[in-house]
Motif scaffolding. Sequence first.
Motif, mmCIF file in Angstrom:
data_model
loop_
_atom_site.group_PDB
_atom_site.id
_atom_site.type_symbol
_atom_site.label_atom_id
_atom_site.label_comp_id
_atom_site.label_asym_id
_atom_site.label_seq_id
_atom_site.Cartn_x
_atom_site.Cartn_y
_atom_site.Cartn_z
ATOM 1 N N ILE A 125 36.178 93.920 46.963
ATOM 2 C CA ILE A 125 36.153 94.825 45.813
ATOM 3 C C ILE A 125 37.370 95.726 45.936
ATOM 4 O O ILE A 125 37.598 96.336 46.982
ATOM 5 N N THR A 126 38.151 95.781 44.871
ATOM 6 C CA THR A 126 39.347 96.612 44.845
ATOM 7 C C THR A 126 39.207 97.623 43.717
ATOM 8 O O THR A 126 38.962 97.253 42.571
ATOM 9 N N ILE A 127 39.365 98.892 44.075
ATOM 10 C CA ILE A 127 39.320 99.973 43.095
ATOM 11 C C ILE A 127 40.694 100.615 43.075
ATOM 12 O O ILE A 127 41.220 101.011 44.122
ATOM 13 N N ALA A 128 41.288 100.684 41.889
ATOM 14 C CA ALA A 128 42.611 101.300 41.735
ATOM 15 C C ALA A 128 42.511 102.441 40.728
ATOM 16 O O ALA A 128 41.937 102.273 39.650
ATOM 17 N N ILE A 129 43.064 103.586 41.099
ATOM 18 C CA ILE A 129 43.099 104.752 40.215
ATOM 19 C C ILE A 129 44.570 105.069 39.979
ATOM 20 O O ILE A 129 45.305 105.383 40.915
ATOM 21 N N ARG A 130 44.998 104.945 38.733
ATOM 22 C CA ARG A 130 46.403 105.105 38.364
ATOM 23 C C ARG A 130 46.574 106.201 37.317
ATOM 24 O O ARG A 130 45.741 106.353 36.430
ATOM 25 N N LYS A 131 47.704 106.894 37.418
ATOM 26 C CA LYS A 131 48.074 107.883 36.409
ATOM 27 C C LYS A 131 48.806 107.152 35.291
ATOM 28 O O LYS A 131 49.654 106.296 35.550
ATOM 29 N N THR A 132 48.452 107.474 34.048
ATOM 30 C CA THR A 132 49.134 106.905 32.891
ATOM 31 C C THR A 132 49.571 108.045 31.988
ATOM 32 O O THR A 132 49.227 109.207 32.228
ATOM 33 N N ASP A 133 50.303 107.714 30.944
ATOM 34 C CA ASP A 133 50.736 108.736 29.988
ATOM 35 C C ASP A 133 49.541 109.409 29.317
ATOM 36 O O ASP A 133 49.604 110.578 28.951
ATOM 37 N N ASP A 134 48.447 108.653 29.145
ATOM 38 C CA ASP A 134 47.265 109.167 28.457
ATOM 39 C C ASP A 134 46.250 109.822 29.396
ATOM 40 O O ASP A 134 45.245 110.344 28.942
ATOM 41 N N GLY A 135 46.444 109.733 30.700
ATOM 42 C CA GLY A 135 45.465 110.282 31.653
ATOM 43 C C GLY A 135 45.371 109.409 32.885
ATOM 44 O O GLY A 135 46.345 109.227 33.605
ATOM 45 N N LEU A 136 44.204 108.822 33.081
ATOM 46 C CA LEU A 136 43.958 107.961 34.227
ATOM 47 C C LEU A 136 43.471 106.591 33.766
ATOM 48 O O LEU A 136 42.776 106.486 32.759
ATOM 49 N N THR A 137 43.807 105.578 34.545
ATOM 50 C CA THR A 137 43.234 104.246 34.369
ATOM 51 C C THR A 137 42.566 103.888 35.679
ATOM 52 O O THR A 137 43.195 103.945 36.739
ATOM 53 N N ILE A 138 41.288 103.544 35.611
ATOM 54 C CA ILE A 138 40.521 103.168 36.794
ATOM 55 C C ILE A 138 40.109 101.715 36.634
ATOM 56 O O ILE A 138 39.511 101.340 35.630
ATOM 57 N N THR A 139 40.454 100.907 37.628
ATOM 58 C CA THR A 139 40.159 99.482 37.588
ATOM 59 C C THR A 139 39.278 99.119 38.777
ATOM 60 O O THR A 139 39.582 99.502 39.905
ATOM 61 N N VAL A 140 38.192 98.393 38.516
ATOM 62 C CA VAL A 140 37.324 97.864 39.567
ATOM 63 C C VAL A 140 37.345 96.355 39.420
ATOM 64 O O VAL A 140 36.976 95.814 38.380
ATOM 65 N N GLU A 141 37.821 95.676 40.472
ATOM 66 C CA GLU A 141 37.915 94.215 40.455
ATOM 67 C C GLU A 141 37.211 93.645 41.678
ATOM 68 O O GLU A 141 37.138 94.293 42.717
ATOM 69 N N ASP A 142 36.716 92.419 41.531
ATOM 70 C CA ASP A 142 36.144 91.719 42.681
ATOM 71 C C ASP A 142 36.574 90.262 42.628
ATOM 72 O O ASP A 142 37.023 89.776 41.601
ATOM 73 N N ASN A 143 36.446 89.598 43.766
ATOM 74 C CA ASN A 143 36.784 88.167 43.834
ATOM 75 C C ASN A 143 35.503 87.328 43.872
ATOM 76 O O ASN A 143 35.445 86.308 44.532
ATOM 77 N N GLY A 144 34.524 87.787 43.126
ATOM 78 C CA GLY A 144 33.224 87.129 43.124
ATOM 79 C C GLY A 144 33.175 85.865 42.299
ATOM 80 O O GLY A 144 34.200 85.226 42.027
ATOM 81 N N ILE A 145 31.970 85.525 41.884
ATOM 82 C CA ILE A 145 31.720 84.225 41.257
ATOM 83 C C ILE A 145 32.140 84.157 39.791
ATOM 84 O O ILE A 145 32.128 83.086 39.205
ATOM 85 N N GLY A 146 32.479 85.274 39.181
ATOM 86 C CA GLY A 146 32.915 85.277 37.784
ATOM 87 C C GLY A 146 31.772 85.578 36.834
ATOM 88 O O GLY A 146 30.597 85.414 37.159
ATOM 89 N N ARG A 147 32.139 85.996 35.657
ATOM 90 C CA ARG A 147 31.137 86.438 34.669
ATOM 91 C C ARG A 147 30.223 85.315 34.181
ATOM 92 O O ARG A 147 29.028 85.504 34.038
ATOM 93 N N SER A 148 30.782 84.148 33.926
ATOM 94 C CA SER A 148 29.939 83.069 33.386
ATOM 95 C C SER A 148 28.924 82.610 34.431
ATOM 96 O O SER A 148 27.752 82.384 34.112
ATOM 97 N N GLU A 149 29.351 82.492 35.688
ATOM 98 C CA GLU A 149 28.424 82.087 36.752
ATOM 99 C C GLU A 149 27.384 83.183 37.002
ATOM 100 O O GLU A 149 26.198 82.897 37.191
#
Length: 165
Positions: A125-149
């Motif tokens: 699980i990777t969580i990234a918190i980035r500063k953008t022109d509009d504020g913050l972008t927070i991304t949560v990603e995983d290398n799991g089985i995928g949405r359809s599965e």
Amino acid sequence: MEHMALQAQMNPHFIFNCLNSIQQYIFSQDILTANKYLSGFSRLIRETLQHSSKPLITIGQEVSYLSTYLTLEKLRFKDKMEFSIDVDPTINQHTVYIPPMVIQPYAENSMRHGLRHKTSGKGLITIAIRKTDDGLTITVEDNGIGRSEAARYKTIEHIEYQSRG
């Protein structure tokens, strides 16, 4: 008020799983791991109670909360997963505020739907918190089985509780 009520709720299934894991460590006489798990669990409960009474917390507090939560999950899944939380270095973690527990439900969904049924390799699980022109972008990603599965598993499994995430 509804937002505050949701923040104050910690998934009862997660609490049950934590207590069950502690019990298993005690039964197997792994007192060191039981103590480590119990310490992390008590810290998570304390942080949940502290944060749920506030409209905003610092990024640093949220990162600490997420680290505690994901460390417990890592212990519970016997190190079959890793996590990384990356905060943009231009963000001052002590002066930038967000609503409490806004990221945790997404991390929990990554565990529950993405990694739980993963059979090959270590979960990440990777969580990234980035500063953008509009504020913050927070991304949560995983290398799991995928949405359809994950959707396929969701239709065949019994729902034990109604998710608040």
